[in-house]
Design a protein around this motif. Structure first.
Motif, PDB file in Angstrom:
ATOM      1  N   ALA A  54       0.830  -1.211   0.000  1.00  0.00           N
ATOM      2  CA  ALA A  54       0.000   0.000   0.000  1.00  0.00           C
ATOM      3  C   ALA A  54       0.861   1.256   0.000  1.00  0.00           C
ATOM      4  O   ALA A  54       0.510   2.252  -0.633  1.00  0.00           O
ATOM      5  CB  ALA A  54      -0.937   0.001   1.210  1.00  0.00           C
ATOM      6  N   GLY A  55       1.994   1.212   0.696  1.00  0.00           N
ATOM      7  CA  GLY A  55       2.897   2.364   0.714  1.00  0.00           C
ATOM      8  C   GLY A  55       3.474   2.653  -0.656  1.00  0.00           C
ATOM      9  O   GLY A  55       3.517   3.809  -1.088  1.00  0.00           O
ATOM     10  N   THR A  94       4.783   7.266  10.442  1.00  0.00           N
ATOM     11  CA  THR A  94       5.682   6.374  11.180  1.00  0.00           C
ATOM     12  C   THR A  94       5.141   5.995  12.558  1.00  0.00           C
ATOM     13  O   THR A  94       5.414   4.890  13.033  1.00  0.00           O
ATOM     14  CB  THR A  94       7.081   6.991  11.333  1.00  0.00           C
ATOM     15  OG1 THR A  94       6.990   8.245  11.986  1.00  0.00           O
ATOM     16  CG2 THR A  94       7.763   7.130   9.985  1.00  0.00           C
ATOM     17  N   ALA A  95       4.385   6.858  13.202  1.00  0.00           N
ATOM     18  CA  ALA A  95       3.906   6.574  14.562  1.00  0.00           C
ATOM     19  C   ALA A  95       3.095   5.283  14.655  1.00  0.00           C
ATOM     20  O   ALA A  95       3.367   4.458  15.538  1.00  0.00           O
ATOM     21  CB  ALA A  95       3.119   7.764  15.116  1.00  0.00           C
ATOM     22  N   ALA A 120      10.294   1.750  11.321  1.00  0.00           N
ATOM     23  CA  ALA A 120       9.129   2.364  10.671  1.00  0.00           C
ATOM     24  C   ALA A 120       9.575   3.355   9.598  1.00  0.00           C
ATOM     25  O   ALA A 120       9.034   3.369   8.488  1.00  0.00           O
ATOM     26  CB  ALA A 120       8.250   3.052  11.714  1.00  0.00           C
ATOM     27  N   ARG A 121      10.577   4.168   9.921  1.00  0.00           N
ATOM     28  CA  ARG A 121      11.088   5.127   8.932  1.00  0.00           C
ATOM     29  C   ARG A 121      11.694   4.407   7.728  1.00  0.00           C
ATOM     30  O   ARG A 121      11.516   4.831   6.586  1.00  0.00           O
ATOM     31  CB  ARG A 121      12.109   6.061   9.563  1.00  0.00           C
ATOM     32  CG  ARG A 121      11.497   7.093  10.502  1.00  0.00           C
ATOM     33  CD  ARG A 121      12.475   8.186  10.893  1.00  0.00           C
ATOM     34  NE  ARG A 121      13.731   7.699  11.424  1.00  0.00           N
ATOM     35  CZ  ARG A 121      13.988   7.508  12.719  1.00  0.00           C
ATOM     36  NH1 ARG A 121      13.065   7.781  13.631  1.00  0.00           N
ATOM     37  NH2 ARG A 121      15.163   7.071  13.115  1.00  0.00           N
ATOM     38  N   GLY A 126      11.676   2.829   2.119  1.00  0.00           N
ATOM     39  CA  GLY A 126      11.754   1.810   1.079  1.00  0.00           C
ATOM     40  C   GLY A 126      10.592   1.908   0.104  1.00  0.00           C
ATOM     41  O   GLY A 126      10.771   1.789  -1.112  1.00  0.00           O
ATOM     42  N   CYS A 127       9.404   2.141   0.630  1.00  0.00           N
ATOM     43  CA  CYS A 127       8.219   2.302  -0.224  1.00  0.00           C
ATOM     44  C   CYS A 127       8.360   3.545  -1.098  1.00  0.00           C
ATOM     45  O   CYS A 127       8.082   3.509  -2.306  1.00  0.00           O
ATOM     46  CB  CYS A 127       6.960   2.398   0.633  1.00  0.00           C
ATOM     47  SG  CYS A 127       6.590   0.916   1.564  1.00  0.00           S
ATOM     48  N   PHE A 128       8.781   4.632  -0.486  1.00  0.00           N
ATOM     49  CA  PHE A 128       8.961   5.892  -1.214  1.00  0.00           C
ATOM     50  C   PHE A 128       9.989   5.719  -2.325  1.00  0.00           C
ATOM     51  O   PHE A 128       9.768   6.140  -3.466  1.00  0.00           O
ATOM     52  CB  PHE A 128       9.399   6.983  -0.228  1.00  0.00           C
ATOM     53  CG  PHE A 128       9.471   8.351  -0.828  1.00  0.00           C
ATOM     54  CD1 PHE A 128       8.361   9.181  -0.808  1.00  0.00           C
ATOM     55  CD2 PHE A 128      10.642   8.821  -1.398  1.00  0.00           C
ATOM     56  CE1 PHE A 128       8.415  10.450  -1.353  1.00  0.00           C
ATOM     57  CE2 PHE A 128      10.707  10.092  -1.955  1.00  0.00           C
ATOM     58  CZ  PHE A 128       9.590  10.903  -1.928  1.00  0.00           C
ATOM     59  N   HIS A 129      11.104   5.082  -2.022  1.00  0.00           N
ATOM     60  CA  HIS A 129      12.164   4.888  -3.011  1.00  0.00           C
ATOM     61  C   HIS A 129      11.687   4.021  -4.169  1.00  0.00           C
ATOM     62  O   HIS A 129      11.937   4.328  -5.333  1.00  0.00           O
ATOM     63  CB  HIS A 129      13.402   4.268  -2.354  1.00  0.00           C
ATOM     64  CG  HIS A 129      14.520   4.072  -3.312  1.00  0.00           C
ATOM     65  ND1 HIS A 129      14.754   2.869  -3.922  1.00  0.00           N
ATOM     66  CD2 HIS A 129      15.455   4.926  -3.785  1.00  0.00           C
ATOM     67  CE1 HIS A 129      15.792   2.987  -4.734  1.00  0.00           C
ATOM     68  NE2 HIS A 129      16.234   4.230  -4.663  1.00  0.00           N
TER      69      HIS A 129
END
Length: 161
Positions: A54-55, A94-95, A120-121, A126-129
């Protein structure tokens, strides 16, 4: 947040980005918060896999609209302030992940040496990249999304030694 960004805007890119955020962000955050219901159930890595999928999808949807929206320094400054004012910054993502990992850690299902916040970060990064690479280089530039999601989770190395 939308009102402060629309002031003195230079075009429709800000509106497009805000519309995407308004549409996609609540769903993405709900997926992250729903993870708390998986604590103590199933396998931690299996629980995180849908989050990674999903990310990647979320970032693919919003990154393309974000880039043209931030060509103006004044829009960027207003966006940063609006994010601070609404509390929808990186911590909103991230929370819930960190809370889930910490809860699993207390149950002994995540290694004691794991830093839940850092993990979490890293999952988000990883998803963003993966989404960034696909957006600019195409889906064939790296492993398939599913493979990438599995790699992200596996390389967090969350299981107890």
């Amino acid at each position: 947040m939308a009102v402060s960004l629309r002031q003195d805007r230079s075009g429709g890119s800000v509106d497009h980005f805000l519309a995407l955020l308004q549409d996609r962000l609540p769903f993405w955050l709900s997926i992250l918060h729903d993870l708390s219901h998986r604590t103590g159930k199933g396998n931690v890595s299996d629980n995180l896999l849908p989050i990674a999928r999903a990310g990647i999808d979320y970032y693919l949807q919003v990154q393309g609209a974000a880039l043209p929206a931030f060509t103006s320094p004044s829009v960027t400054v207003r966006f940063r302030q609006a994010v601070r004012d609404t509390g929808l910054g990186p911590c909103a993502e991230t929370a819930p992940l960190a809370a889930y990992l910490a809860a699993e850690q207390r149950l002994g299902r995540v290694g004691a040496e794991v830093d839940p916040e850092a993990s979490a970060r890293l999952l988000i990064a990883g998803c963003f990249h993966r989404a960034y690479i696909e957006m600019f280089m195409g889906a064939e530039a790296g492993p398939a999304r599913e493979v990438s999601a599995r790699e992200i989770i596996r390389e967090l190395r969350l299981e107890p030694a």
